[in-house]
Motif scaffolding. Sequence first.
Motif, PDB file in Angstrom:
ATOM      1  N   GLU A 127       0.769  -1.163  -0.154  1.00 22.29           N
ATOM      2  CA  GLU A 127      -0.346  -0.085   0.657  1.00 22.29           C
ATOM      3  C   GLU A 127       0.618   1.249   0.079  1.00 22.29           C
ATOM      4  N   GLU A 128       1.830   0.912   0.558  1.00 23.52           N
ATOM      5  CA  GLU A 128       2.829   2.075   1.106  1.00 23.52           C
ATOM      6  C   GLU A 128       3.448   2.331  -0.325  1.00 23.52           C
ATOM      7  N   LEU A 129       3.948   1.887  -1.084  1.00 25.68           N
ATOM      8  CA  LEU A 129       5.068   1.647  -1.962  1.00 25.68           C
ATOM      9  C   LEU A 129       4.359   1.445  -3.427  1.00 25.68           C
ATOM     10  N   VAL A 130       3.155   1.326  -4.139  1.00 27.86           N
ATOM     11  CA  VAL A 130       2.183   1.581  -4.695  1.00 27.86           C
ATOM     12  C   VAL A 130       2.333   3.542  -5.287  1.00 27.86           C
ATOM     13  N   PRO A 131       2.082   4.523  -4.853  1.00 23.42           N
ATOM     14  CA  PRO A 131       1.780   5.474  -5.490  1.00 23.42           C
ATOM     15  C   PRO A 131       3.240   6.010  -5.888  1.00 23.42           C
ATOM     16  N   PHE A 132       4.136   5.498  -4.979  1.00 23.81           N
ATOM     17  CA  PHE A 132       5.652   5.755  -5.138  1.00 23.81           C
ATOM     18  C   PHE A 132       6.105   4.988  -6.985  1.00 23.81           C
ATOM     19  N   ALA A 133       5.827   4.042  -6.536  1.00 22.68           N
ATOM     20  CA  ALA A 133       6.242   3.024  -7.651  1.00 22.68           C
ATOM     21  C   ALA A 133       5.280   3.529  -9.145  1.00 22.68           C
ATOM     22  N   ALA A 134       4.319   3.961  -9.268  1.00 23.65           N
ATOM     23  CA  ALA A 134       3.373   4.865 -10.719  1.00 23.65           C
ATOM     24  C   ALA A 134       4.341   5.939 -10.707  1.00 23.65           C
ATOM     25  N   SER A 135       4.081   6.629  -9.772  1.00 31.27           N
ATOM     26  CA  SER A 135       4.975   7.687 -10.207  1.00 31.27           C
ATOM     27  C   SER A 135       6.434   7.635 -11.103  1.00 31.27           C
TER      28      SER A 135
END
Lengths: 274, 274
Positions: A127-135
């Motif tokens: 959950e915490e990693l997804v936005p960073f990876a997406a960006s």
Amino acid sequence: MGSNTEFLKRMSLNQITTEQLNLEEAVQACTKAEVPWISLWRHKIEEIGLKQSKKLVKDAGLQVSSLCRGGMFPAATKTLRKKSLDENRRAVEEAAELGTDVLVLVCGSSSEHDIEACRGWVNEGIEELVPFAASHGVKLGIEPLHPMYAADRSVVVTLGEAMSLAEKYAPDQVGVVVDVFHVWWDSELYQQIERAEGRILGFHVSDWNVPITDTFKARKLMGDGVIDIPRIRAAVEKAGYQGPIEVEIMNEDLWNMAGDEVLATIKDRFVHYV
Amino acid sequence: MGSNTEFLKRMSLNQITTEQLNLEEAVQACTKAEVPWISLWRHKIEEIGLKQSKKLVKDAGLQVSSLCRGGMFPAATKTLRKKSLDENRRAVEEAAELGTDVLVLVCGSSSEHDIEACRGWVNEGIEELVPFAASHGVKLGIEPLHPMYAADRSVVVTLGEAMSLAEKYAPDQVGVVVDVFHVWWDSELYQQIERAEGRILGFHVSDWNVPITDTFKARKLMGDGVIDIPRIRAAVEKAGYQGPIEVEIMNEDLWNMAGDEVLATIKDRFVHYV
């Protein structure tokens, strides 16, 4: 022969299969064997640095099918879990830099903690990693591992579980990686592959045979075991995956061979048993 | 202490835990340690014959929690499968003669055949065995094995699959055996235990810890691993099982101990970690 040549364009050397080689040697072996794809492992990149790794791969004209690996979320303290997350962010950055959009997640476990607690930490970590990876334009590929790794390497042990985690996010953010060694035993395999349509980010091949004397180095060459690889491949392709197929075999015998011999061997097995 | 004494009345020595002992020695060890139950293995019975085995157990006042084992249905030819079925019928007769109503089924696999074919043979084998077992008052206890045994010991690898097989028959004909070592990793474990209400025919304890260097002899003593045994026991009891709890540990260290020492050790672990 023509169709073999065509099929071999999908073959990727997962770098752990040639653990005895450094990245430069692995790249050379791929070039010589005309293997167009490679999946990179972070401990090999670390040996020579990201910049040099990128240059080697690029100069050789190799495509990177994925980066192995992120994950390993469970840890006893908040500080340690934050550390693991930082490491995962670095892995995302490396994947982006190396030109692959897939970071494979081996989700982790802990022999000191209850499996339920570990599952919770995996959930939070993703959950915490997804936005960073997406960006960074990097997709997270959750790879379910065989249940024999549930205490040390991953509490995500079925494709169904991986899909339940992935489906919380957009298909271009989180998907699954299907490795025949990890999933072949599952009576729900084919229905879960169907469910994974549009979310399959990788397909890994090796084989399973008894006896298993070392769980990590237990994999066999395709054709030396019980797995119906062509059937699983057909299902994965029907579910929309037409990308590179990684040969990922942790196996002591392969690690004792010369690199060129490994590549020749796995190419042969690839066209006959995948 | 009182409650420990009470709880120990449910402890059963699964005979494979003392593989170094013959049946006479195992019975003596149980008597000395005041362990009231024993689960017998057929290769131990064969050494001295059924009649003598029955006498030894009866004279010692031991109760037989189960007979290990029937199953091993998959085989390449019809003749071989018929042979396996004959063997299963003998196992049923032995169970009845020894005074237990539970024959544990380790369903079998074959590294030479596709897992789907093996599943079909297991299905057929059970179907053919049920009427015979029922006529002898023996229940078939399908024991799902850990997926790491899917190529050699059992293609039935989850409690869900075992239940799907069992539910085709009456609850007094076919049930399931829950062994924590085999099922602890399963994210569906607790819902499947609930589903198994009224069908649980046995509960086996040991523990899981890494590394696994031999899949058969991989089990650890309760308390030396990651399994939340009390939680699984509570679920099994909530699902109606109040019978004997078998300590079943294939472990080289235990096999190198004196029998009395093994019994003392597992009793201690039983009261503290089960």
